[in-house]
Design a protein around this motif. Structure first.
Motif, PDB file in Angstrom:
ATOM      1  N   TYR A  96      39.794  45.274  36.269  1.00  0.00           N
ATOM      2  CA  TYR A  96      38.980  44.148  35.810  1.00  0.00           C
ATOM      3  C   TYR A  96      37.809  44.686  34.993  1.00  0.00           C
ATOM      4  O   TYR A  96      37.222  45.725  35.333  1.00  0.00           O
ATOM      5  CB  TYR A  96      38.466  43.340  37.007  1.00  0.00           C
ATOM      6  CG  TYR A  96      39.575  42.612  37.739  1.00  0.00           C
ATOM      7  CD1 TYR A  96      39.787  41.257  37.551  1.00  0.00           C
ATOM      8  CD2 TYR A  96      40.430  43.312  38.600  1.00  0.00           C
ATOM      9  CE1 TYR A  96      40.818  40.587  38.204  1.00  0.00           C
ATOM     10  CE2 TYR A  96      41.459  42.650  39.261  1.00  0.00           C
ATOM     11  CZ  TYR A  96      41.650  41.298  39.056  1.00  0.00           C
ATOM     12  OH  TYR A  96      42.671  40.651  39.699  1.00  0.00           O
ATOM     13  N   ARG A  97      37.469  43.971  33.921  1.00  0.00           N
ATOM     14  CA  ARG A  97      36.409  44.415  33.015  1.00  0.00           C
ATOM     15  C   ARG A  97      35.256  43.411  33.058  1.00  0.00           C
ATOM     16  O   ARG A  97      35.463  42.201  32.946  1.00  0.00           O
ATOM     17  CB  ARG A  97      36.931  44.557  31.589  1.00  0.00           C
ATOM     18  CG  ARG A  97      35.884  44.973  30.563  1.00  0.00           C
ATOM     19  CD  ARG A  97      36.555  45.417  29.274  1.00  0.00           C
ATOM     20  NE  ARG A  97      37.320  46.657  29.493  1.00  0.00           N
ATOM     21  CZ  ARG A  97      38.202  47.153  28.618  1.00  0.00           C
ATOM     22  NH1 ARG A  97      38.457  46.503  27.487  1.00  0.00           N
ATOM     23  NH2 ARG A  97      38.841  48.283  28.890  1.00  0.00           N
TER      24      ARG A  97
ATOM     25  N   SER B 275      39.290  36.849  43.160  1.00  0.00           N
ATOM     26  CA  SER B 275      38.404  37.010  42.007  1.00  0.00           C
ATOM     27  C   SER B 275      37.526  38.227  42.178  1.00  0.00           C
ATOM     28  O   SER B 275      37.318  38.716  43.293  1.00  0.00           O
ATOM     29  CB  SER B 275      37.521  35.766  41.828  1.00  0.00           C
ATOM     30  OG  SER B 275      36.667  35.603  42.952  1.00  0.00           O
TER      31      SER B 275
ATOM     32  N   GLY C  67      45.666  45.815  37.830  1.00  0.00           N
ATOM     33  CA  GLY C  67      44.653  45.693  38.870  1.00  0.00           C
ATOM     34  C   GLY C  67      43.268  46.057  38.410  1.00  0.00           C
ATOM     35  O   GLY C  67      42.363  46.202  39.235  1.00  0.00           O
TER      36      GLY C  67
ATOM     37  N   GLY D 123      44.888  43.954  33.380  1.00  0.00           N
ATOM     38  CA  GLY D 123      46.190  44.483  33.777  1.00  0.00           C
ATOM     39  C   GLY D 123      46.087  45.682  34.689  1.00  0.00           C
ATOM     40  O   GLY D 123      45.075  46.409  34.687  1.00  0.00           O
TER      41      GLY D 123
ATOM     42  N   GLN E  15      38.797  48.891  39.225  1.00  0.00           N
ATOM     43  CA  GLN E  15      40.131  48.640  39.742  1.00  0.00           C
ATOM     44  C   GLN E  15      39.997  48.210  41.198  1.00  0.00           C
ATOM     45  O   GLN E  15      39.424  48.938  42.017  1.00  0.00           O
ATOM     46  CB  GLN E  15      41.002  49.884  39.642  1.00  0.00           C
ATOM     47  CG  GLN E  15      42.455  49.651  40.027  1.00  0.00           C
ATOM     48  CD  GLN E  15      43.314  50.875  39.766  1.00  0.00           C
ATOM     49  OE1 GLN E  15      42.915  52.003  40.053  1.00  0.00           O
ATOM     50  NE2 GLN E  15      44.489  50.668  39.206  1.00  0.00           N
TER      51      GLN E  15
ATOM     52  N   SER F 217      37.095  40.070  34.101  1.00  0.00           N
ATOM     53  CA  SER F 217      38.391  39.585  33.639  1.00  0.00           C
ATOM     54  C   SER F 217      39.459  40.647  33.824  1.00  0.00           C
ATOM     55  O   SER F 217      39.222  41.838  33.573  1.00  0.00           O
ATOM     56  CB  SER F 217      38.314  39.194  32.157  1.00  0.00           C
ATOM     57  OG  SER F 217      37.324  38.204  31.947  1.00  0.00           O
ATOM     58  N   SER F 218      40.632  40.222  34.240  1.00  0.00           N
ATOM     59  CA  SER F 218      41.744  41.150  34.440  1.00  0.00           C
ATOM     60  C   SER F 218      42.241  41.657  33.096  1.00  0.00           C
ATOM     61  O   SER F 218      42.443  40.896  32.147  1.00  0.00           O
ATOM     62  CB  SER F 218      42.882  40.447  35.176  1.00  0.00           C
ATOM     63  OG  SER F 218      44.019  41.286  35.250  1.00  0.00           O
TER      64      SER F 218
ATOM     65  N   THR G 248      41.997  47.007  44.593  1.00  0.00           N
ATOM     66  CA  THR G 248      43.304  46.991  45.247  1.00  0.00           C
ATOM     67  C   THR G 248      43.156  46.374  46.626  1.00  0.00           C
ATOM     68  O   THR G 248      42.319  46.808  47.421  1.00  0.00           O
ATOM     69  CB  THR G 248      43.865  48.424  45.382  1.00  0.00           C
ATOM     70  OG1 THR G 248      43.863  49.050  44.099  1.00  0.00           O
ATOM     71  CG2 THR G 248      45.269  48.391  45.943  1.00  0.00           C
TER      72      THR G 248
ATOM     73  N   ASP H 256      34.806  49.033  33.748  1.00  0.00           N
ATOM     74  CA  ASP H 256      36.091  48.661  34.332  1.00  0.00           C
ATOM     75  C   ASP H 256      36.120  49.029  35.810  1.00  0.00           C
ATOM     76  O   ASP H 256      35.700  50.130  36.207  1.00  0.00           O
ATOM     77  CB  ASP H 256      37.240  49.382  33.623  1.00  0.00           C
ATOM     78  CG  ASP H 256      37.415  48.919  32.180  1.00  0.00           C
ATOM     79  OD1 ASP H 256      36.872  47.844  31.843  1.00  0.00           O
ATOM     80  OD2 ASP H 256      38.076  49.633  31.413  1.00  0.00           O
TER      81      ASP H 256
END
Length: 917
Positions: free
Chosen positions: A643-644, A617, A641, A639, A606, A636-637, A608, A604
């Motif tokens: 992304y995984r 993207s 901010g 939530g 994050q 993929s988001s 910003t 994951d």
């Protein structure tokens, strides 16, 4: 072959010249070569840090903070101990000290204009080899005065010396005779020479020497200040041959290079362009016999006197900080007879009919103006705070010039179509050369530009030298309102305008954005930027310096309070500011230590957006095969901010490199790490790590100890608490290796080295794991704790980590560490690791400990899962090892390879243990 005539001409016309060819590398950009491993590792460790390259050398490190400590000195020492290799030097080549005239190794600087508190401490190091200084070799580290003491700028004048060794015969018997003959060819008839100072010549910021040599440095002088043919040159001569390898004039002139237009500003005008007014002679000296007193900044004084009888009070154009000569004797004095308490007033140049008398008071007054300005924005400026009666010469023989010679500033009388040069910004300019000199920078184009810059920021006017020519009060000799572009290859006075151009362009923006404070801000930057500058060139590194001084959060990659103004103003002159990072990257669940060979492991990130950027993207770029080909994986988001991204399958045992990229809606792309793919993150493919070798030091497994220390050698045993030493081992088994395991004994007088038995790392990925204790107290120095690995049975060694005094982990406590050896050096069947504790420079209190040593390899299945210690048997020893790993939460207990240590791993172990495999 260069002729003698041309060599003399070159030396006489340039500020610094080497008798060798110059490199023509592209400054600022990384050259076309693989990024050195040390640089890759540094960038991977310090996200947001950036390099400025000059040729094939890193000469600035900047961006986001890249070091911390418990003090400014501790943070700087830790940076040097861990990163000297970035600059191609060894840590023992750097000693505390500076090129500044006072040699101070630490200096607080740059006051916050709102609080008055100093924002930075400048920590400096000199470069040496075998105790001999490298000519102008230094490292300057800027550390913020805030919690954690972040290191935010490194300015390097260091020069890699390779395997150079000092030629002792040349050092002991330098060829002075040949050097003096060479010097006489270049300064014919010189009449004095300074003592020789032995150094190593290896080039400068602009000159690449063919090879380092032992050299001696000396200064020759012809005539004296005020003479028409006065000359003063610094030379370096090869100590063995006596041949000159470098020459530099120490006289910095205000030469006439062209006419520029501007406006008249009171305070900067030449005498023929303004009406004189009565102004105080600041800090002037007055005396009654042997009793001396000094006036204040307004010229007011009180001088002690016993009795009430009339006395004679004397005043000259002389004060606490400056002393004016005309040109070889003191300016005339005035004597007043007064009955105490007076008052008695002195008015020098009262008739105002003699240009020399006028020049005396003009030079004195303006010398104090520029000195006061520098000290008002840095009370710790080298030398000038305490330097008394600095020499100022007027009525010097000649016309149309002024100069600085290292020990005085000098001004000419009118003639030859020029006015008397002892006025306003000509005085400020020449004293600017003195500021550059005492700050430890070079002169050249930078010195000329800096002298002009002081005139610009004091007067808030772009023109230097209004009225320099007689009957021309509307023009000067140089102008900061210019379009000079980097790089500038012209004459040094002309190129100096590149520096003032950057300031003036920025000033013109800040007049609107910061109307009430812009002058103070510009003066603050000007005063303090010279302290971090090295060399003689004006390059975009100065833009970085100013941004770092302006910054307020130890990270210039996200902007500074005046980033847009600086970027635009300096950018107008091709002195571009480093681009801002549009995004911040963070890893809320950490980065994976291993991934499933079959694929499916996730990470994951994050992301910003900063400033005006909008995220479009996020992608992961991964090299599963280790062949340098990176596959793109869309993240993929999920939530918030975050992304995984999912790793693809990768051959078990492989080192898997990866990095992320984020794209803004305007197409801007940023990678993390910032220099990817030159530097990346990495993990390994495998379900976990298998312990190939473990040592809790309860028994002797073949470790060896060697020492130069007089006390405190490594010893295996149960810790004896006391002083800086641990009271227990790290893994709870009882014993560990510890230095000086006796009460009140620590490492003293040298180093002690603990070396592992040889182990086989040729099968592939190998991870090194250990727990260490290190505590140092006393005077902080470059005594440090180092861990090194060898792949040739100890014939040579590569650094794994260095822990310096002042580091956050240098205050005691057990710390578990893990390193991927395959990312540090090639693996072989003859690997060793060693641990070195030192107390060599100063008598510090040093204690170190090592425990829980392990060699780990990726688990690719097919073996015996419950044989945790890898000895070929499943028994209680495996249970003990697993329980220890499990309780500590170490990755060695992640048997199911899901990236977490929890009850699932315990069940997994129990199942295989009961099955006998």
């Amino acid at each position: 072959m260069r002729s003698t005539t041309s060599a003399v001409l070159c030396l006489l016309l340039t500020a610094g010249t080497a008798l060798a060819g110059n490199s023509n590398l592209n400054p600022g950009q990384m050259p076309e070569m693989p990024m050195p491993l040390a640089a890759q590792q540094f960038l991977a460790k310090h996200d947001g840090a950036r390099f400025y390259w000059t040729g094939d050398r890193i000469t600035s490190v900047y961006g986001r903070a890249f070091g911390t400590g418990t003090s400014a000195r501790g943070a700087a020492d830790a940076f040097v101990a861990q990163n000297a290799g970035l600059f191609g030097v060894a840590v023992d080549e750097l000693v505390a000290g500076s090129l500044a005239s006072d040699g101070a190794a630490e200096r607080q600087m740059m006051p916050d204009l709102e609080t008055g508190k100093m924002k930075f401490t400048l920590v400096s190091f000199l470069q040496q080899r075998q105790g001999l200084n490298v000519f102008r070799g230094d490292l300057r580290l800027l550390v913020r005065e805030e919690s954690g003491f972040p290191v935010v700028l490194a300015r390097s004048g260091l020069i890699p010396l390779g395997d150079f060794t000092v030629d002792q015969a040349a050092l002991d018997n330098p060829n002075v005779t040949e050097a003096m003959e060479q010097a006489d060819l270049r300064v014919p008839g010189f009449d004095s020479v300074s003592d020789e100072d032995m150094v190593i010549w290896a080039g400068t910021d602009t000159i690449k020497a063919s090879k380092p040599v032992v050299a001696f440095k000396f200064v020759v002088t012809r005539g004296q200040a005020g003479d028409e043919n006065y000359s003063k040159f610094l030379f370096l001569a090869d100590a063995k041959t006596g041949k000159l390898v470098y020459g530099e004039s120490l006289i910095s002139h205000v030469d006439v290079t062209g006419n520029v237009s501007g406006i008249i500003t009171p305070g900067k005008k030449a005498a023929d362009c303004a009406t004189e007014v009565q102004l105080p002679l600041q800090y002037a000296r007055v005396w009654i016999g042997s009793t001396v007193a000094y006036a204040d900044v307004n010229g007011n004084f009180t001088i002690p006197n016993a009795g009430s009888a009339a006395v004679s009070v004397v005043s000259g154009v002389r004060g606490r900080w400056f002393r004016v000569y005309s040109p070889s004797s003191d300016a005339p004095t005035i004597t007043n007879t007064v009955t105490p308490p007076g008052p008695t007033n002195f008015l020098h140049n009262s008739a105002n009919t003699n240009q020399t008398r006028r020049a005396e008071v003009n030079a004195y007054y303006n010398s104090n103006v520029v000195r006061d300005m520098l000290l008002s924005y840095n009370a710790n400026f080298p030398t000038i705070k305490t330097q008394s009666e600095f020499r100022v010469n007027v009525a010097v023989s000649g016309t149309c010039n002024a100069y600085y010679d290292g020990s005085s500033i000098n001004f000419f009388s009118s003639g030859g179509g020029c006015g008397n040069t002892a006025y306003g910004d000509v005085v400020w300019h020449e004293y600017g050369h003195h500021a550059v000199q005492v700050a430890g920078s070079g002169q050249g184009a930078y010195g000329e530009g800096y002298g002009d810059l002081l005139g610009v920021v004091i007067s808030d006017d772009p023109v230097l030298g209004y009225g320099f020519y007689l009957n021309d009060c509307n023009n000067g000799i140089r102008n900061a309102a210019n379009t000079k572009q980097y790089p500038c290859s012209g004459e040094i006075h002309d190129c100096g305008q590149l520096l003032t151009g950057c300031w003036w362009s920025t000033r013109n923006i800040m007049v609107n954005t910061d109307p009430s404070t812009y002058q103070s801000i510009l003066k603050n930057w000007a005063t303090n930027s010279v302290l971090v500058h090295n060399g003689t060139e004006i390059t975009p590194q100065i833009t970085i310096d100013v941004l770092t001084l302006d910054d307020n959060n130890a990270d210039i990659t996200d902007g500074t309070p005046h980033y847009s103004q600086i970027a635009q103003g300096f950018g107008d002159h091709n002195m571009d500011a480093p681009p801002l990072d549009p995004f911040n990257f963070a890893y809320p669940s950490g980065k994976p230590t291993n991934i499933n060979p079959a694929g499916g492991s996730t990470v994951d990130v994050q992301v910003t957006a900063k400033a005006s950027f909008t995220l479009s993207s996020v992608k992961m770029h991964v090299d599963p095969e280790g062949d340098g080909t990176y596959a793109q994986v869309n993240a993929s988001s999920i939530g918030g901010g975050v992304y995984r991204a999912t790793f693809p399958a990768a051959p078990c045992g492989n080192t898997v490199k990866y990095y992320f990229s984020a794209t803004a809606t305007n197409g801007t792309v940023e990678t993390d790490p910032g220099t990817a793919p030159a530097s990346t993150y990495s993990t390994f493919s495998g379900t976990g790590l298998i312990t190939a070798f473990a040592d809790n030091f309860e028994t002797d497994t073949g470790w060896t100890v060697s020492s130069t220390a007089t006390a405190g050698a490594w010893a295996r045993g149960v810790p004896v608490a006391g002083g800086n030493a641990p009271s227990v081992d790290a893994d709870g088994s009882g014993k560990c290796f510890i230095t000086g395991n006796t009460a009140s004994v620590d490492v003293d007088g040298g180093s002690t080295t603990l070396t592992s038995p040889t182990f086989d790392g040729s099968a592939g990925n190998v991870y090194l794991q250990y727990s260490r204790w290190y505590k140092i107290s006393g005077t902080l120095a470059l005594d440090n704790f180092t861990v090194e690995a060898s792949n040739n049975n100890g014939a040579s060694w590569t650094n794994v980590e260095t822990l310096a005094a002042g580091s956050s982990e240098a205050s005691g406590g057990w710390y578990a560490k893990q390193f991927q050896l395959s990312s540090i050096l090639p693996l072989t069947s003859t690997m060793k690791v060693r641990f070195i504790a030192r107390d060599t420079a100063i008598d510090n209190n040093v204690e170190a400990g090592i425990d829980a040593f392990k060699i780990l390899t990726p688990d690719c299945g097919g073996g015996c899962e419950a044989d945790v210690n890898g000895d070929g048997f499943v028994n209680g020893d495996d249970y003990d090892v697993f329980a220890g790993e499990f309780d500590a939460g170490n990755s060695g207990a992640d048997l199911n390879g899901d990236g977490f240590v929890n009850g699932d791993d315990y069940d997994y172990f129990a199942e295989h243990f009961e099955a006998g495999c």
